[in-house]
Design an enzyme around this catalytic site. Structure first.
Site, short mmCIF file in Angstrom:
data_model
loop_
_atom_site.label_atom_id
_atom_site.label_comp_id
_atom_site.label_asym_id
_atom_site.label_seq_id
_atom_site.Cartn_x
_atom_site.Cartn_y
_atom_site.Cartn_z
N ASN B 508 0.82 -1.22 0.00
CA ASN B 508 0.00 0.00 0.00
C ASN B 508 0.85 1.25 0.00
OD1 ASN B 508 -2.71 -0.39 -0.26
ND2 ASN B 508 -3.07 -0.80 1.90
N HIS B 513 -3.09 2.83 -2.67
CA HIS B 513 -4.22 1.99 -2.28
C HIS B 513 -4.88 1.32 -3.47
CE1 HIS B 513 -4.17 2.87 1.96
NE2 HIS B 513 -3.77 4.08 1.63
N ASP B 517 -5.75 -2.54 -3.41
CA ASP B 517 -7.08 -3.11 -3.64
C ASP B 517 -7.03 -4.22 -4.68
OD1 ASP B 517 -8.13 -1.44 -1.80
OD2 ASP B 517 -9.12 -0.07 -3.21
N ARG B 532 -12.32 -25.97 -1.68
CA ARG B 532 -13.15 -27.07 -2.18
C ARG B 532 -14.50 -27.03 -1.49
NH1 ARG B 532 -8.40 -31.60 -1.74
NH2 ARG B 532 -7.09 -30.69 -3.38
N GLU B 535 -15.67 -26.00 2.26
CA GLU B 535 -14.82 -24.91 2.76
C GLU B 535 -15.40 -23.59 2.25
OE1 GLU B 535 -10.77 -27.64 2.14
OE2 GLU B 535 -11.12 -25.88 0.89
N GLU B 543 -6.60 -7.05 5.42
CA GLU B 543 -5.95 -8.00 4.52
C GLU B 543 -6.06 -9.41 5.07
OE1 GLU B 543 -4.41 -5.57 6.28
OE2 GLU B 543 -2.36 -6.13 6.85
N ARG B 563 -2.48 -25.88 0.86
CA ARG B 563 -2.97 -25.78 -0.52
C ARG B 563 -3.26 -24.30 -0.86
NH1 ARG B 563 -8.49 -26.60 -0.90
NH2 ARG B 563 -8.33 -28.30 0.60
#
Lengths: 119, 622
Positions: B508, B513, B517, B532, B535, B543, B563
């Site tokens: 940032n 910004h 973003d 998956r 989830e 953040e 993963r």
């Protein structure tokens, strides 16, 4: 002297550059000439090296950028030479390039002295 | 604040020194100097080498023609202090004091004094600059030392009417602002002649002004034009014309001087980050003082955006000669010009300065003009700007591809001045339309959002994060307690992954910004793709993301977290214009009989994130 200058340099372009200087930017013309004279020789060396190495895309790119920077100063003969070299590079026709490159080296010397005379 | 118990000069020494004694009295009690002064021997370096170079350039320009090295050195020292004072006092605590406008006026006044000195051959120009610049600095100091009282004074009078406040200032503070300027400059050990001139201006004596004082008083009238708004009447112009006659300057000479001051004002304002604006010009003044005003000559109008400030153009070309020529062509008609010598440089410059127009050479090594255009169009700041590609004569082969990439126009090199101006006028028209459309869209969108919001509010469920379009924190919290109950009922485990973008603050700070973003959007996208069924990924805050994993054991959630982490590492940086690799740190937690409630589960995952950061980021911890 004036005659030579006219064939080497397009005086209309030079006049336009001088007009810029008259608009509140003293010394601009000299600055442009100096930039051009220091910036161009290394680029021309690069072109020659690409030509020697048979690197046609390299020749094309180098000649292209030289063509446009010479156009800024109205160096019409040089512009034409680089244009031809650019085309040959694009067509992968290396045979005539070295002779054009040496012509452009000679022409650059003329442009250089013409520019220094107009200063 | 204490009010001085009387203005009897005899109580604190004689005549001129009264205000110096008062200043020291206030300084001892901690109320002065009010503004932040540089500590002796504690130099603030320029924020970047380029900045420093530009500031040195100002020294060279202001000292042009000064042969005496000691004079240059003296100015250099004073100038260093000046830059420090400006950067330390861009804002202050007095609510009504117009800090931006104040510095803007100081700069204009300094430059006008400098120009007058040169034109009339009176005084040393670089010293005249300092005198003009610091003449009113006491007002700023008083506003900081006595913010409430000064706010009331600013209700009564504007910056151009400060002289009328002097007697009130003396009543309230025991010294007026010009006296304060003098005391501060003496305190700062500024050059003697500067101190003496401001001291003289602080005194009441009218007769026999020194050359520098005379220059400053006239310079302020010229500088007044820079602050003048269009609503001001003609009498001020008459006063300025009166001054021109007194100074013995021809109309054309004077107009040229005035407009040159304005141009420098813009240029130095950019370097010193002092606010400037488009102004009425000196060019069209006539002798009666009744004016046909225009904006700095007709051609200048071309450079002004709808908002009245000059348009900013970024030139990108690897050929230095072309850059210099094009820059001057634009500067002379009033554009502000930035330059960059390659695509990457241009991209970061554009994101930082948001130019209105970008003119880029097509053929450049590394990132060419088209790549630059494509990259810019991805960002908020680059979406609206007018993008021009420079091309050689007869080279329009890729023209369709170029327009598809978001290019707005082509200029053929070398560009003729008249053609350039005409096309820039067209560019300006397009820009204004585009901004208008954008504004309409924004309002429409706002209304739509507002309606959607109302609809959702009715159901008490605003559950989508507007930036990433992921479910938001409110949803995550509700979902977590549902999953918690489900786990309690069924005896199946529930786990969560907390994910935090590494060094996000730095992204940032470095790129702005807008870029931040885009990074968050990319991370969200990758996370969504990598999760998956069973989830659900939500944006939890700034953040921070959370993934809620139904029926997932401690071992499985570690695999899931890894993963996601590796997906971010591999895919996020792709297609972003940031040089640093974007990674995340992840922490996992699983509900067991010792976990008291949902909050405890979140806390455990947070602690695991913290551990991952401690261990060097871009990893998963439990």
């Amino acid at each position: 002297m004036a005659d030579t200058n006219e064939t080497v340099l397009d005086m209309e372009v030079i006049g336009a550059l001088r007009a810029l200087e008259a608009d509140g930017a003293p010394g601009l013309f000299a600055e442009i000439v100096e930039l051009f004279l220091t910036d161009t020789p290394p680029r021309m060396k690069g072109l020659e090296a690409a030509s020697d190495a048979g690197d046609m895309p390299g020749v094309e790119a180098a000649a292209h950028s030289l063509k446009s920077s010479c156009g800024n100063l109205g160096a019409t003969v040089l512009v034409d030479l680089f244009k031809q070299i650019e085309m040959l590079g694009r067509e992968h026709a290396p045979e005539e390039i070295p002779s054009l490159v040496s012509k452009s080296n000679e022409e650059f010397v003329r442009v250089q002295s013409a520019l220094l005379n107009t200063k | 604040m204490r009010i001085q118990d009387g203005n009897d000069p005899n109580s604190v020494g004689e005549g001129m020194d009264r205000h110096l004694a008062r200043y020291h009295e206030l300084k001892d009690s901690g109320e002065m100097p009010g503004l932040s002064l540089p500590e002796p021997g504690n130099r603030v370096p320029a924020s970047s080498a380029a900045d420093g170079k530009l500031r040195d350039e100002i020294i060279v320009q202001l000292c042009e023609g000064v042969a005496d090295e000691r004079r240059v050195q003296r100015f250099r020292e004073a100038w260093t202090k000046t830059v420090e004072i400006v950067s330390a006092n861009r804002s202050g605590i007095c609510e009504r004091f117009p800090y931006d406008e104040f510095w803007s006026h100081s700069l204009a006044c300094g430059l006008a004094a400098h120009a007058l000195s040169k034109q009339l051959g009176r005084g040393n120009a670089e010293e005249a600059f300092l005198c003009g610049f610091f003449y009113r600095v006491g007002a700023l100091a008083l506003s900081c030392a006595f913010p409430f009282e000064y706010a009331e004074l600013m209700e009564l009078r504007s910056l151009s009417e400060l002289d009328e406040l002097k007697s009130v200032e003396r009543d309230l503070f025991g010294m007026d602002h010009v006296e304060t300027s003098h005391a501060i400059l003496v305190d700062l050990r500024m050059p003697d002649l500067l101190c003496a001139t401001i001291g003289e201006l602080a005194g009441q004596a009218d007769g026999g002004r020194s050359e520098l004082a005379y220059l400053v008083l006239n310079a302020e009238k010229i500088a007044g034009v820079c602050l003048l708004d269009e609503s001001r009447g003609d009498e001020e112009w008459s006063a300025i014309m009166e001054m021109r006659r007194e100074l013995g300057l021809e109309r054309a000479e004077f107009a040229e001087l005035g407009d040159a001051v304005v141009r420098k004002w813009w240029e130095y304002g950019d370097i010193l980050k002092i606010h400037t604006r488009a102004v009425t010009t000196f060019l069209e003044l006539d002798d009666t003082g009744i004016t046909e005003r225009s904006l700095l000559g007709l051609s200048k109008i071309n450079a002004m955006s709808e908002y009245g400030s000059p348009l900013t153009v970024l030139i990108v070309d690897d050929d230095p000669t072309a850059r210099v020529i094009l820059k001057q062509q634009l500067v002379k008609v009033g554009y502000r010009v930035l330059t960059a010598n390659d695509g990457a440089d241009a991209l970061s410059c554009a994101l930082q300065h948001s130019p209105d127009v970008v003119i880029a050479d097509w053929m450049m090594p590394e990132m060419d003009g088209l790549d630059l255009c494509r990259a810019l169009r991805r960002y908020e700041a680059g979406r609206l700007l007018f993008f021009v590609l420079l091309t050689g004569r007869g080279e329009d082969e890729g023209i369709i591809e170029a327009f598809e990439a978001g290019v707005d126009d082509f200029f053929v090199k070398p560009t003729h001045q008249d053609v350039l101006i005409a096309r820039m006028t067209a560019a300006k028209r397009v820009l204004n339309l585009r901004r208008q459309i954008e504004e309409d869209h924004r309002q429409l969108k706002q209304q739509l959002c507002r309606m959607a919001e109302l609809a959702r509010e009715a159901k008490d469920a605003a559950v989508t994060d507007s930036l990433t379009l992921l479910p938001n924190r409110r949803y995550a919290t509700r979902r977590l307690s549902e999953e918690w109950s489900y786990s309690e009922r069924t005896g199946l485990p529930v786990s969560i992954v907390m994910i935090d973008v590494d060094r996000f603050k730095m992204v940032n700070d470095t790129h702005g910004h807008d870029v931040g973003d885009v990074v968050l959007q990319r991370v969200a996208e990758v996370l969504r793709e990598a999760t998956r069924s069973g989830e659900v990924v939500c944006r939890f805050g700034g953040e921070e993301f959370i993934v809620i994993c139904r029926a997932t054991t401690r071992e499985d959630v570690l695999l899931c977290a890894e993963r996601l982490r590796s997906a971010v590492e591999r895919f996020v940086t792709e297609g972003l214009a940031v040089s640093e690799k974007i990674t995340v740190s992840a922490g996992v937690a699983t509900r067991d009989e010792t976990t008291g409630n949902v909050d405890a589960l979140v806390r455990a995952a947070d602690q695991a994130v913290y551990k991952a950061k401690e261990l060097g980021r871009n990893q998963v911890c439990a």
